[in-house]
Design an enzyme around this catalytic site. Structure first.
Site, PDB file in Angstrom:
ATOM      1  N   ALA A  34       0.804  -1.237   0.000  1.00  0.00           N
ATOM      2  CA  ALA A  34       0.000   0.000   0.000  1.00  0.00           C
ATOM      3  C   ALA A  34       0.829   1.276   0.000  1.00  0.00           C
ATOM      4  O   ALA A  34       0.269   2.367   0.045  1.00  0.00           O
ATOM      5  CB  ALA A  34      -0.997   0.038   1.149  1.00  0.00           C
ATOM      6  N   ALA A  35       2.152   1.178  -0.096  1.00  0.00           N
ATOM      7  CA  ALA A  35       2.945   2.402  -0.198  1.00  0.00           C
ATOM      8  C   ALA A  35       2.562   3.173  -1.458  1.00  0.00           C
ATOM      9  O   ALA A  35       2.420   4.401  -1.441  1.00  0.00           O
ATOM     10  CB  ALA A  35       4.437   2.071  -0.205  1.00  0.00           C
ATOM     11  N   GLY A  36       2.386   2.442  -2.563  1.00  0.00           N
ATOM     12  CA  GLY A  36       1.967   3.091  -3.796  1.00  0.00           C
ATOM     13  C   GLY A  36       0.589   3.695  -3.697  1.00  0.00           C
ATOM     14  O   GLY A  36       0.316   4.759  -4.271  1.00  0.00           O
ATOM     15  N   ASP A  37      -0.300   3.042  -2.958  1.00  0.00           N
ATOM     16  CA  ASP A  37      -1.652   3.573  -2.796  1.00  0.00           C
ATOM     17  C   ASP A  37      -1.653   4.827  -1.929  1.00  0.00           C
ATOM     18  O   ASP A  37      -2.400   5.773  -2.188  1.00  0.00           O
ATOM     19  CB  ASP A  37      -2.568   2.507  -2.185  1.00  0.00           C
TER      20      ASP A  37
END
Length: 297
Positions: free
Chosen positions: A242-245
């Site tokens: 979820a870093a990209g999210d």
């Protein structure tokens, strides 16, 4: 300041997460450590990320009529995301992501799309007029590409997180204003392994703003024809899920608030970095106060 109004068209999954010392080799049985479940799905993650940063967010998607679906809806409620356009699909399981997280924070993910695959262009009417009047509409490709394309056409301004990249139609890029991809997705779309060159080539396909994220190496941005490298914020990563999210949600908020694209990417980089310091997808998504402290804004 009036909160920006965002609409997210995308996936909702329940994440099943196992921590391991390393990833298993093909055919190998490996004993893991902790097991946790957490709300996830790229669409829901980006919606919650934006809401925690102060945006007014509406989620458009589908869950199954099972306990997993109920848990995901509860998570949206807790994050104060408007879920009135999240529909329930009878007789179909809610989407599930099976995630292994290694000791260095890297992850491997397999997604069973479930009810996400049932989201149709006709379902977008459940969002009312918000697609056209939202400051920004956000989507990814964990739901049918025809539905994403329909959302792009109805949006006043459209941000596409092209993941997975193998589902991108050229016509979708033509109606995309902001494109966010990682290094591998940029190469898949352009055939060019150099992130800077790939970013420039992607602007030729339609988007006016392209961001290629590079993990701990930061990102490259092409805005109005100008290429800029943005450094990452150094943190101790424990889970990159979820870093990209977090990055996409923060970028959407910053752009909708009228920030310069490069400044918006820098702010989003702080959100993405913070998300790697906590295990789980939505549990890791940072607050505005935390992002501003790290970014120095």
């Amino acid at each position: 300041m009036t909160p920006p109004r965002l609409t997210v068209v995308g996936s909702l999954n329940l994440d099943l997460i196992v921590r391991v010392a390393r990833f298993p080799r093909p055919g190998e049985t490996l004993l893991g450590a902790d097991f946790i479940t957490a709300p996830g799905g790229k669409g829901a993650n980006q919606a919650v990320a934006a809401a925690r940063l102060g945006a007014e967010v509406r989620m458009v998607g589908r869950v199954g009529d099972d306990p997993f679906g109920g848990r995901l809806l509860m998570a949206l409620d807790e994050a104060e995301v408007d879920r009135s356009a999240v529909l329930t699909t009878s007789g179909v399981a809610t989407g599930v992501a099976m995630i292994t997280v290694a000791a260095d924070g890297e992850n491997q993910i397999v997604v069973a799309t479930g009810a996400n695959a049932a989201l149709t262009p006709a379902d977008l009417t459940a969002a009312g007029s918000r697609l056209g009047s939202a400051d920004l509409v956000i989507s990814q490709l964990e739901v049918p590409s025809a539905t994403v394309a329909a959302a792009a056409r109805e949006a006043g301004r459209f941000l596409l997180n092209a993941a997975p990249a193998d589902r991108v139609e050229p016509t979708l890029l033509e109606v995309t204003d902001v494109l966010v991809v990682n290094r591998g997705e940029a190469q898949a779309l352009t055939g060019d392994g150099d992130p800077a060159r790939a970013a420039r080539r992607l602007t030729e396909l339609g988007p006016t703003l392209v961001v290629v994220t590079l993990g701990p190496e930061g990102s490259v941005v092409v805005a109005d024809g100008t290429l800029t490298a943005v450094a990452a914020f150094p943190v101790q990563a424990v889970d990159t899920t979820a870093a990209g999210d977090a990055f996409v949600g923060a970028l959407a908020v910053a752009l909708a608030e009228g920030n310069d694209p490069v400044a918006a990417v820098r702010w989003a980089s702080a959100a993405g970095a913070l998300a790697t310091t906590v295990v789980g997808a939505q549990p890791s998504l940072p607050t505005r106060t935390a992002v501003e402290e790290l970014a120095g804004t």
